[in-house]
Design an enzyme around this catalytic site. Structure first.
Site, short mmCIF file in Angstrom:
data_model
loop_
_atom_site.label_atom_id
_atom_site.label_comp_id
_atom_site.label_asym_id
_atom_site.label_seq_id
_atom_site.Cartn_x
_atom_site.Cartn_y
_atom_site.Cartn_z
CG HIS A 552 -0.12 0.13 2.53
ND1 HIS A 552 0.61 -0.93 3.06
CD2 HIS A 552 0.09 1.18 3.38
CE1 HIS A 552 1.21 -0.54 4.17
NE2 HIS A 552 0.93 0.73 4.38
CG ASP A 554 2.13 5.05 4.72
OD1 ASP A 554 1.50 3.98 4.70
OD2 ASP A 554 3.25 5.17 5.24
CG HIS A 624 5.28 0.92 2.60
ND1 HIS A 624 4.83 2.12 2.10
CD2 HIS A 624 4.72 0.79 3.83
CE1 HIS A 624 4.04 2.71 2.98
NE2 HIS A 624 3.95 1.91 4.04
NE ARG A 634 8.12 -6.32 11.15
CZ ARG A 634 7.64 -5.13 10.77
NH1 ARG A 634 6.57 -4.64 11.38
NH2 ARG A 634 8.21 -4.44 9.82
#
Length: 680
Positions: A552, A554, A624, A634
């Site tokens: 996508h 941002d 990204h 994570r």
């Protein structure tokens, strides 16, 4: 003529959707749930059995609604001698007819009212992802290839599925014709095939397929409109609560239905998984046809198609010249095709009614640009212009090329990093892009551990994702917290205040580094700050081929097929820069990746570790995503920034006030009115 055209279309659709057997149909959501349960239980035969049944049930309910609405509309028509009672007589009889017809076809209707989440899964073709894995386990690679191809058509950003499809091509028993889109829309399939023949110079074959595509388009339009006649809900508008007049209630609901029908233009021109429609879609059929008919020396049909095109683009210069040429060749004039003229007349009448209805509802309505003329056929094929008998060739129009994302040449990078020890690992060039940077040693090991402990204490599942625990993939759990929430916890003594303060300070450090490194002339303001952890769900990792976070951008809506990123809501269009500051690397998977705008070609990959930060501009120049986290957890501090002070993060402003109070020690002398639920 127009009435006959509509009757023919309805008759064709009723023939396409014959009555189903009277046996009750099993609900698609229950079948879908059974298939998913079978998948995680390793029962792949059950997956195929239940999932294929779910897809069949979903399609049959849709067919039944279309068939019944058309049949009841045909059986109970409005009479020419209109009266108020006559109007409601038809309305009530159609409603009774619909209920009886649908229940005869699929059983009790309430059983088939599925949740919005399930509807979205079917729209996104999620069932085919399960099917391709199940068929592969059952050693049926041909069916697996078809399911994978069907899924990928609606999810082109799915990197792993694209790789799987390449592997399917090498499997024994898999042929090229096995890669079929099981959900292909007939009008789009015929149009694509027609363009292929046209480009090859097979004009007779192209004519046949373009004509078929038009017929299928108008049939699909009838179907789309029939499906619009169900319940509707306008966000922030509840006509049953605020409207008490019969005619206002009817007006409100009819306006919503009409808006849905009007938008069928956009729906029919949008390919699966795409955000934006193909430009100029319906008029292009007539453009291609007028040239193809010219090539096979059928000027009458060419003239009618050219005139039909001009209905959508009145006065278009080159097409007008073509019309003049055809008229001179024929020695007479003709009219546009009746179906195109009728279609556009209805479209214009709907617009007039929508403006009236939306005003009554008190909502804004803006007419979309449905026939954008920037989409066009290849101009290398040209037709004679003028009537002098010469061989002067001109293009239909100077084809406008879509603007790809172009980053201003004035953007710079390489400014001072401000903090001792911070170092650049890769700049934009090394990351194969623009306005990208990878930094290490932004924070220390000790600070990473402190922030990880803070995350474990304050983050909640679904925080920052509207309460959805697994917003991007069902195979991971997402937990998050904002700066203000952590300060609230610190003030209440639930976490060490120094840890809460560290989160605040570290995010400010990241902001200053990014602002300085990219040599920005404007201040970066926080748009959103989030301490977030994503955890692999045990037992759901064996068959994963999805991403932790799909590809996508941002601040715009990425459209890989069109190679565009549309800067429009619901995207956060005001965001200018983004950063991810990683707190750990002791997990498997979870690499951050940059891609081209096709959402497939990976241009750079970043392996997270403590103190590492990736920063980049937020637009379509930097698509990204995140690869699947398959083992472990994570954690990162996610940051988005804006240069527009009007869009500063409200929680951050409140957090600033808390920090100022802490620094002046007044926090110990007066109560603070901090509401942890005060969120954007």
């Amino acid at each position: 003529m127009a009435a006959n055209f509509r009757l023919v279309l309805s008759a064709l659709l009723l023939a396409v959707f014959p009555p189903s057997s009277p046996a009750a149909l099993e609900p698609s959501d229950l079948l879908y749930e059974s298939a998913v349960r079978a998948f995680y239980g390793g029962d792949y035969g059950g997956v195929v059995r239940f999932m294929e049944a779910a897809l069949g049930s979903h399609a049959e309910v849709r067919r039944a609604k279309v068939r019944c609405r058309l049949r009841c509309q045909d059986q109970h028509r409005f009479r020419d001698d209109f009266t108020e009672l006559g109007f409601f007589d038809v309305v009530l009889r159609r409603a009774a007819c619909m209920d009886a017809c649908v229940e005869e076809a699929v059983g009790v209707q309430s059983v088939h009212r599925v949740s919005e989440d399930v509807v979205q899964d079917f729209n996104r073709r999620i069932p085919y992802n399960y099917l391709q894995l199940a068929y592969l386990k059952l050693k049926q690679p041909d069916k697996a290839a078809a399911a994978a191809h069907t899924y990928f058509q609606a999810n082109p950003e799915h990197v792993e599925m694209g790789q799987d499809l390449e592997q399917y091509k090498d499997l024994k028993g898999v042929k090229e014709d096995h890669f079929v889109d099981r959900e292909a829309r007939p009008h789009q399939r015929s149009f694509t095939a027609a363009v292929t023949l046209y480009d090859q110079g097979d004009y007779e074959g192209a004519i046949h397929l373009f004509e078929d595509a038009l017929l299928e388009y108008y049939k699909a339009d009838v179907e789309c409109r029939a499906l619009c006649q169900g319940p509707h809900r306008f966000e922030g508008h509840d006509h049953l609560r605020y409207r008490y007049s019969l005619y206002e209630v009817i007006s409100d609901h009819f306006t919503q239905v009409l808006h849905c029908e009007h938008e069928c233009v956009r729906d029919l021109a949008t390919r699966p998984g795409r955000l934006s429609p193909m430009e100029n879609y319906l008029p292009l059929h007539y453009d291609y046809l007028q040239f193809a008919y010219f090539q096979v020396e059928r000027p009458e049909e060419a003239l009618q198609c050219a005139l039909s095109y001009l209905l959508f683009h009145a006065g278009e210069e080159f097409m007008t010249e073509n019309v003049d040429y055809y008229k001179e060749v024929l020695g007479r004039d003709l009219g546009p095709r009746e179906e195109a003229a009728w279609y556009l007349r209805r479209h214009e009448q709907e617009l007039e009614l929508l403006l009236i209805g939306s005003q009554t509802m008190g909502v804004d309505f803006v007419e979309g640009n449905y026939w954008s003329s920037s989409g066009g056929r290849d101009n290398t094929n040209r037709i004679p212009s003028g009537t002098d008998g010469g061989m002067e060739y001109v293009p239909m129009w100077e084809k406008k090329k879509k603007e790809s994302v172009v980053v201003s040449q004035h953007l710079k990078e390489g400014g001072p990093l401000l903090y001792e020890g911070v170092r650049v690992v890769h700049d934009s060039g090394a990351l194969n892009g623009t306005q990208r940077v990878l930094l290490d040693e932004v924070i220390t090991e000790e600070e990473c551990l402190a922030l990880q402990h803070l995350a474990h204490a304050v983050t909640l599942a679904g925080d920052g994702y509207r309460g959805r625990m697994s917003p991007h993939t069902p195979n991971e759990k997402f937990e998050g917290a904002t700066v203000l929430k952590t300060l609230q916890y610190g003030f209440e003594g639930r976490v060490p205040m120094r840890s809460a303060r560290l989160f605040y300070d570290v995010s400010e450090r990241a902001r200053r580094i990014l602002e300085s490194y990219f040599l920005l002339n404007s201040t970066l303001h926080f748009s959103y700050t989030h301490l977030v952890c994503r955890t692999a769900i045990t037992g759901q990792q064996d068959h994963r081929n999805d991403l932790s976070h799909p590809i996508h951008a941002d601040n715009c809506l990425l459209d890989p097929e069109a190679n565009e990123c549309w800067k429009e809501p619901p995207a956060y269009t005001y965001r200018d820069y983004s950063a991810l500051l990683y707190l750990n690397g002791d997990f498997e998977g979870g690499e951050f990746i940059f891609t081209e705008m096709d959402a497939k070609t990976v241009t750079a990959s970043v392996k997270p570790k403590c103190g590492r930060m990736v920063g980049f501009s937020s637009g379509g120049e930097n698509p990204h995503g995140v690869k699947a986290v398959t083992i472990g957890q994570r954690c990162a501090v996610a940051l988005w920034f804006t240069m527009d002070p009007l869009f500063r993060e409200l929680e951050r402003l409140q957090a600033d006030e808390v920090i100022q109070a802490l620094d002046s020690e007044s926090v110990w002398h007066q109560g603070l009115d901090i509401n942890p639920k005060d969120e954007l």
